[in-house]
Design an enzyme around this catalytic site. Structure first.
Site, mmCIF file in Angstrom:
data_model
loop_
_atom_site.group_PDB
_atom_site.id
_atom_site.type_symbol
_atom_site.label_atom_id
_atom_site.label_comp_id
_atom_site.label_asym_id
_atom_site.label_seq_id
_atom_site.Cartn_x
_atom_site.Cartn_y
_atom_site.Cartn_z
ATOM 1 N N SER A 132 0.811 -1.215 0.000
ATOM 2 C CA SER A 132 0.000 0.000 0.000
ATOM 3 C C SER A 132 0.848 1.271 0.000
ATOM 4 O O SER A 132 0.438 2.295 -0.555
ATOM 5 C CB SER A 132 -0.941 0.000 1.204
ATOM 6 N N GLU A 166 3.377 1.947 -1.670
ATOM 7 C CA GLU A 166 3.793 2.288 -3.036
ATOM 8 C C GLU A 166 2.641 2.768 -3.910
ATOM 9 O O GLU A 166 2.861 3.233 -5.033
ATOM 10 C CB GLU A 166 4.466 1.082 -3.694
ATOM 11 N N GLU A 196 0.493 -3.927 16.171
ATOM 12 C CA GLU A 196 0.846 -3.518 17.528
ATOM 13 C C GLU A 196 1.777 -2.315 17.557
ATOM 14 O O GLU A 196 1.974 -1.710 18.605
ATOM 15 C CB GLU A 196 1.483 -4.695 18.261
ATOM 16 N N THR A 197 2.349 -1.960 16.404
ATOM 17 C CA THR A 197 3.242 -0.796 16.337
ATOM 18 C C THR A 197 2.564 0.310 15.528
ATOM 19 O O THR A 197 1.472 0.127 15.000
ATOM 20 C CB THR A 197 4.575 -1.174 15.659
ATOM 21 N N HIS A 226 3.515 1.385 12.687
ATOM 22 C CA HIS A 226 3.842 1.239 11.266
ATOM 23 C C HIS A 226 2.618 1.396 10.362
ATOM 24 O O HIS A 226 2.639 2.161 9.397
ATOM 25 C CB HIS A 226 4.520 -0.113 11.026
#
Length: 157
Positions: A59, A61, A88-89, A91
């Site tokens: 996604s 890109e 969980e992060t 990102h």
């Protein structure tokens, strides 16, 4: 969350300019049904319109491919399709925010409707409902939004 679905635009009676779909290969079991449903709905609403599909690795890109398609200046609208699962992060949040801002910037800079259906989802249940379900399929929704936006923008521009 309201489940209002966009009204279906009327079917075109004249040949149409092509549409582009830019779709992530990541989470393809959910993204490919979005692509399939969007293509099917575009074919019904804009008979004979060419639909070109460009696949990206993920996604993140999607915006550069949308920008490349917009720079061609030949697509009536561009549909951006992807699935990002919240983890969980931070990102996934960073990807979702970056993609959203980039798609808006591209749309405004090139004056082409860019339909943002890069979905930021909590879990696979949400993905099944939005990508695989018939009742509220985001691929169908994206196609309807693309057709309506392209038609309405042509009246303003």
């Amino acid at each position: 969350m309201p489940k209002a679905f966009p009204l279906r635009p009327r079917t075109a009676t004249e040949p149409s300019s092509p549409y582009a779909i830019v779709a992530s290969q990541f989470n393809d079991s959910y993204v490919q049904p979005l692509v399939d449903n969007a293509r099917r709905e575009l074919a019904e609403l804009e008979p004979g319109a060419e639909v070109e599909v460009f696949r990206t690795p993920g996604s993140f890109e999607i915006p550069i491919f949308v920008q490349a398609a917009a720079e061609l200046q030949r697509f009536k609208a561009i549909l951006a399709l992807g699935v990002v699962f919240q983890g969980e992060t931070a990102h996934a949040t960073l990807i979702a925010e970056s993609v959203t801002k980039a798609l808006l910037d591209i749309s405004l800079a090139h004056r082409v409707p860019v339909i943002h259906e890069v979905l930021f989802l909590k879990n696979e249940e949400q993905a099944r409902e939005r990508c695989l379900g018939a009742e509220h399929n985001r691929g169908v929704e994206a196609a309807r939004a693309a057709v309506m936006a392209a038609r309405n923008l042509s009246e303003v521009a």
